[in-house]
Enzyme design. Structure first.
Site, PDB file in Angstrom:
ATOM      1  N   GLU A  37       0.797  -1.235   0.000  1.00 15.90           N
ATOM      2  CA  GLU A  37       0.000   0.000   0.000  1.00 15.90           C
ATOM      3  C   GLU A  37       0.824   1.278   0.000  1.00 15.90           C
ATOM      4  O   GLU A  37       0.621   2.161   0.827  1.00 15.90           O
ATOM      5  CB  GLU A  37      -0.962  -0.003   1.201  1.00 15.90           C
ATOM      6  N   GLU A  91      -5.988 -10.787  -1.062  1.00 19.32           N
ATOM      7  CA  GLU A  91      -6.789 -10.581   0.159  1.00 19.32           C
ATOM      8  C   GLU A  91      -8.277 -10.567  -0.171  1.00 19.32           C
ATOM      9  O   GLU A  91      -9.040  -9.743   0.346  1.00 19.32           O
ATOM     10  CB  GLU A  91      -6.387  -9.260   0.836  1.00 19.32           C
ATOM     11  N   ASP A 119     -12.035 -10.586  -0.449  1.00 19.27           N
ATOM     12  CA  ASP A 119     -13.302 -10.695   0.283  1.00 19.27           C
ATOM     13  C   ASP A 119     -14.299  -9.786  -0.425  1.00 19.27           C
ATOM     14  O   ASP A 119     -13.933  -8.762  -0.968  1.00 19.27           O
ATOM     15  CB  ASP A 119     -13.176 -10.382   1.791  1.00 19.27           C
ATOM     16  N   ASN A 136       2.134  -5.133  -3.183  1.00 15.63           N
ATOM     17  CA  ASN A 136       0.742  -5.463  -2.883  1.00 15.63           C
ATOM     18  C   ASN A 136      -0.060  -4.199  -2.598  1.00 15.63           C
ATOM     19  O   ASN A 136       0.417  -3.309  -1.881  1.00 15.63           O
ATOM     20  CB  ASN A 136       0.731  -6.379  -1.644  1.00 15.63           C
ATOM     21  N   HIS A 153     -10.365  -6.321  -2.083  1.00 23.06           N
ATOM     22  CA  HIS A 153     -11.435  -6.150  -1.085  1.00 23.06           C
ATOM     23  C   HIS A 153     -12.584  -5.493  -1.832  1.00 23.06           C
ATOM     24  O   HIS A 153     -12.589  -4.277  -2.019  1.00 23.06           O
ATOM     25  CB  HIS A 153     -10.952  -5.278   0.074  1.00 23.06           C
TER      26      HIS A 153
HETATM   27  C1  XIL Z   1      -6.080  -6.241   8.451  1.00 28.00           C
HETATM   28  C2  XIL Z   1      -6.352  -7.405   9.384  1.00 28.00           C
HETATM   29  O1  XIL Z   1      -7.264  -8.275   8.760  1.00 28.00           O
HETATM   30  C3  XIL Z   1      -6.913  -6.899  10.686  1.00 28.00           C
HETATM   31  O2  XIL Z   1      -6.999  -7.963  11.633  1.00 28.00           O
HETATM   32  C4  XIL Z   1      -6.020  -5.803  11.259  1.00 28.00           C
HETATM   33  O3  XIL Z   1      -6.637  -5.256  12.405  1.00 28.00           O
HETATM   34  C5  XIL Z   1      -5.796  -4.716  10.236  1.00 28.00           C
HETATM   35  O4  XIL Z   1      -5.260  -5.280   9.064  1.00 28.00           O
HETATM   36  N1  XIL Z   1      -4.856  -4.598   3.776  1.00 28.00           N
HETATM   37  C6  XIL Z   1      -3.848  -5.421   4.215  1.00 28.00           C
HETATM   38  C7  XIL Z   1      -4.074  -6.295   5.394  1.00 28.00           C
HETATM   39  O5  XIL Z   1      -2.802  -5.503   3.565  1.00 28.00           O
HETATM   40  O6  XIL Z   1      -2.899  -6.481   6.139  1.00 28.00           O
HETATM   41  C8  XIL Z   1      -5.148  -5.764   6.287  1.00 28.00           C
HETATM   42  O7  XIL Z   1      -5.412  -6.726   7.310  1.00 28.00           O
HETATM   43  C9  XIL Z   1      -6.400  -5.454   5.501  1.00 28.00           C
HETATM   44  C10 XIL Z   1      -6.118  -4.411   4.454  1.00 28.00           C
END
Ligand code: XIL
Length: 443
Positions: free
Chosen positions: A154, A259, A261, A196, A232
């Site tokens: 990020e 990631e 979802d 990422n 996401h």
């Molecule tokens: C999130 C976790 O799922 C949570 O448990 C934590 O509190 C915050 O981070 N992008 C990412 C992940 O790269 O590491 C993040 O994970 C979600 C967003």
């Protein structure tokens, strides 16, 4: 006689199964097995604290063959005090993966979030040194155990700028990302190194900014092997989702859904579309969902995952499995050359020189100098920049370089520069920068 009949029946069944598998009609019955039939992995984020829950591990070990620690490998978890590394929780997850034949994605070496407090309070060259030490130490600890590392997470800004996000990491100098990738490669040469990010799932200003960085890294030989798309999502993936994956793949890097979802009423279709896009891109190596059950999700109340809170398969699970078992490239992900190809140097030993230029970021009382070393018409293997420090200037720190008085020499990982390509080092100083005239020599 009876034995012969039985054997014949078995082999007939086996042959039939092979035919059926090849046509996709009787493919795998779990996410991991079905992905594997397509030369892909199917992974999930795991929390170490849940490994004692048998419902959780039952689904994990049945369905998934890649694991990303949800929080346990982040900077705040692995280096809670500067120079004191703590791997207990992350090691638990790695041990679980090794015991169950699952591979690991490492997440994440440098991220502006979940920095330990001590790092949040740092800046400039002290922070740069701490960042590089963190990358080297953590990647070194897990050397040989990680399929792919999210080296940097990020780092790009949302919106239309296409540029970097402001952070204390970014303020150490624009070359922090490539410095991190070089340090990670040196620490664990076997791990694929990924960038990422989120909101990069379609073709937009942010993903184009990342694309341009990856293209630049590949052309200059900065070691990057893969790009992670967090995905996401709040419904269907963007219509150019696959095209976006493909344009990155065409740069020669692996792409990964890291990631996943998805919230919303068309969740099942959305999951299927993501899977199909990955299967249609031969360099899409696999998909990771960000948790197992809805109750494990960081998106509380949105139920964005494939299993409900009781561990039951949702409609989105079935859609995902069917998509994995449907048409799509069965070719294994082609190996990504590593380090990436760079322009070859012409033969002959002449013109084996280099040039050095300085750019400055000044403020009242201090500055950061970034020195670019560009190879001439031949590749170079080491370089020294002669750069006298003006009177009244005190160098407080430097990176990617060894300094001896006025001589600034390459370190182990940046001495080799291909013909016409460049590397950068930097230093922070107090005083006023004026009359900085570098001279470069190379061998
Ligand atoms: C999130 C976790 O799922 C949570 O448990 C934590 O509190 C915050 O981070 N992008 C990412 C992940 O790269 O590491 C993040 O994970 C979600 C967003």
């Amino acid at each position: 006689m009876r034995l012969a009949v039985t054997l014949a029946a078995v082999s007939a069944v086996a042959a039939g199964a092979a035919v059926a598998l090849a046509s996709g009609a009787q493919a795998g019955s779990t996410l991991g097995a079905s992905a594997a039939e397509k030369g892909r992995y199917f992974g999930t984020a795991v929390a170490a604290g849940k490994l004692s829950n048998s419902q959780y591990t039952g689904i994990l070990d049945r369905e998934f063959n890649m694991i990303t620690p949800e929080n346990e490998m982040k900077w705040d978890a692995t280096e809670p005090s500067q120079g004191q590394f703590r791997y207990t929780s992350a090691d638990q997850i790695v041990a679980h993966a090794q015991a169950h034949g699952q591979r690991m994605r490492g997440h994440a070496l440098l991220w502006y979030q979940q920095e330990p407090g001590w790092a949040q309070n740092m800046s400039g060259s002290a922070l740069r040194s701490a960042m590089m030490n963190h990358v080297s130490t953590v990647a070194g600890h897990y050397k040989g155990k990680i399929y792919a590392w999210d080296v940097v997470n990020e780092a790009f800004a949302d919106g239309n700028s296409g540029g970097r996000r402001d952070s204390n990491l970014q303020r150490t100098g624009n070359d922090w990302i490539e410095a991190a990738f070089r340090a990670a490669r040196a620490a664990d040469p076997g791990a694929k190194l990924c960038y990422n990010d989120y909101n990069t799932d379609g073709i937009n200003a942010k993903s184009t900014g990342v694309y341009n960085m990856v293209k630049d890294f590949r052309s200059r030989g900065v070691p990057i092997d893969c790009v992670g798309f967090q995905s996401h999502l709040g419904g269907l993936p963007p219509s150019d989702y696959q095209a976006n994956l493909q344009r990155f793949a065409d740069l020669g890097v692996e792409v990964q859904i890291t990631e996943l979802d998805i919230s919303g009423s068309n969740q099942a279709t959305a999951y299927a579309n993501v899977v199909k896009a990955c299967l249609n891109v031969s360099r899409c190596a696999g998909i990771t969902t960000w948790g197992i059950r809805d109750s494990d999700s960081w998106r509380t109340g949105e139920n964005p995952l494939l299993f409900d809170a009781n561990g039951n398969k949702k409609a989105a699970y079935t859609a995902t499995l069917n998509a994995l078992n449907g048409p799509g490239s069965t070719v294994s992900t082609p190996p990504v050359s590593s380090p990436p190809p760079v322009s070859s140097s012409p033969g002959g030993g002449t013109g084996n020189g280099c040039t050095a230029t300085v750019s400055l970021n000044q403020w009242d009382g201090g500055f950061v100098a970034t020195v670019r070393v560009t190879a001439g018409s031949s590749a170079i293997n080491s370089w020294t920049v002669t750069l006298p420090v003006p009177s009244g200037v005190t160098v407080t720190g430097s990176w990617n370089v060894t300094r001896s008085g006025n001589s600034w020499t390459n370190v182990s990982y940046n001495g080799h520069v291909e013909a016409g390509q460049y590397t950068e080092f930097g230093f922070q100083a107090t005083g006023t920068a004026s009359g900085l005239n570098p001279a470069c020599s190379a061998a």
